[in-house]
Design a protein around this motif. Structure first.
Motif, PDB file in Angstrom:
ATOM      1  N   LYS A 261       0.023   4.000   1.315  1.00 20.80           N
ATOM      2  CA  LYS A 261      -0.186   4.803   2.528  1.00 20.80           C
ATOM      3  C   LYS A 261       0.253   4.106   3.807  1.00 20.80           C
ATOM      4  N   CYS A 262       0.478   2.775   3.721  1.00 23.86           N
ATOM      5  CA  CYS A 262       0.984   2.044   4.880  1.00 23.86           C
ATOM      6  C   CYS A 262       1.810   0.877   4.337  1.00 23.86           C
TER       7      CYS A 262
ATOM      8  N   HIS B  48      -7.173   0.982   3.366  1.00 23.70           N
ATOM      9  CA  HIS B  48      -7.076   2.287   2.710  1.00 23.70           C
ATOM     10  C   HIS B  48      -7.990   2.391   1.495  1.00 23.70           C
TER      11      HIS B  48
ATOM     12  N   CYS C 291      -4.078  -0.799   0.238  1.00 23.60           N
ATOM     13  CA  CYS C 291      -4.428  -2.000   0.988  1.00 23.60           C
ATOM     14  C   CYS C 291      -5.939  -2.002   1.223  1.00 23.60           C
TER      15      CYS C 291
ATOM     16  N   CYS D 208       0.842  -1.208   0.000  1.00 20.90           N
ATOM     17  CA  CYS D 208       0.000   0.000   0.000  1.00 20.90           C
ATOM     18  C   CYS D 208       0.871   1.250   0.000  1.00 20.90           C
TER      19      CYS D 208
HETATM   20 ZN    ZN Z   1      -2.771   0.960   3.553  1.00 21.98          ZN
END
Ligand code: ZN
Ligand code: ZN
Length: 308
Positions: free
Chosen positions: A10-11, A30, A27, A8
């Motif tokens: 964002k993570c 998200h 993910c 992902c």
């Molecule tokens: Zn994520």
């Protein structure tokens, strides 16, 4: 295998989705968040009434919409009610109605159902027998009215539908192909009679909507409507996927073009004035509305005949 794992943006969780236009992998959490944020953004632009109706067929789009709205309901200034029309389609609708009822129980959303049989005296199967080729058109006309009747019964002045970005892009292209400018403005503008329609998934792709339903464990493999036939929409759908693949963003642009036209011309476009149906008293384009055309002009037999 682990080497090929994509993560992902964002993570650091494994990605389940690639936003091709932005080139971003997301993910599951998200992706869910991005769908819910998109709906939040949309709803912020709208003055919501006390009660928001959700047109809820039990299919994946309206199920995903109901889930999003139930997830963010504490942030909404209104309560939500799911509205389902049971057209009466043997071997198809029983399963989807059952799924719809179960989903509303799980999400703890009040659920109202209206049946063609009760409203019109007959099921869709009965009403289209002999003219099955026009079933989708007839069903669309009768379903729209049934949803309005149900909304009025529940004092609902606004209905959210699960139409996603792909649907909007298809409709825009189909309107362009048919050359029918009127359709671009149909349902736009004010008619105090009809509930206002809003489309919170207008910026959410069909793929995102489907994944959202899947990841929330709400995707069911339901039967296809037996009356669904290969249509212009199917051809347009295939064409748009191809464009989107080669030109990321094409779907979004096509989906937004009518909205942009309405925003620029909506106020100046002269809509045809509604006439009042001489049989049922509802507004329509002629002296007999489409619903009464379908049900028959004989006022004694037409269950929509207004009380004298
Ligand atoms: Zn994520
Ligand atoms: Zn009528």
């Amino acid at each position: 295998m682990a080497d090929n794992q994509i993560f992902c943006e964002k993570c650091d969780k494994p990605a389940v989705y690639l936003d091709r236009e932005q080139g971003i992998h997301l993910c599951r959490n998200h992706l869910k968040e991005s769908v819910e944020d998109e709906v939040r953004r949309y709803l912020k632009t709208i003055r919501l009434p006390e009660t928001l109706g959700v047109a809820f067929s039990g299919g994946k789009d309206s199920t995903a919409l109901l889930k999003v709205l139930s997830e963010i309901r504490s942030e909404l200034p209104c309560r939500i009610i799911a509205l389902t029309v049971d057209e009466g389609i043997e071997g198809y609708r029983q399963d989807t109605i059952k799924a719809a009822t179960e989903t509303c129980l799980i999400l703890e959303v009040p659920h109202e159902i209206i049946r063609f049989q009760d409203l019109y005296g007959y099921s869709l199967d009965h009403l289209v027998s002999g003219s099955e080729r026009n079933a989708c058109t007839i069903c669309g006309i009768l379903r729209r009215r049934a949803l309005e009747v149900l909304a009025q019964k529940c004092s609902i002045s606004m209905i959210a539908t699960g139409h996603n970005q792909d649907d909007h892009a298809q409709t825009a292209l189909m309107n362009a192909i048919s050359g029918d400018v009127k359709k671009v403005f149909t349902g736009y503008g004010s008619s105090s009679w009809y509930a206002q329609r809003i489309k919170p998934f207008v910026c959410v792709s069909e793929k995102e909507v489907t994944l959202y339903a899947l990841l929330n464990g709400l995707f069911r493999d339901l039967p296809e409507c037996p009356y669904a036939v290969s249509s212009l929409r199917g051809e347009v759908r295939t064409l748009l996927y191809q464009y989107e693949k080669n030109h990321p963003g094409a779907m979004r642009n096509a989906a937004q073009c009518e909205e942009n036209i309405r925003a620029k011309l909506g106020g100046t476009y002269q809509q045809e004035a509604y006439k009042t149906c001489s049989i049922c008293g509802w507004p329509g384009s002629g002296i007999i509305c489409q619903v009464c055309m379908v049900l028959g002009k004989d006022t004694h037999l037409n269950p929509m005949t207004k009380e004298k």
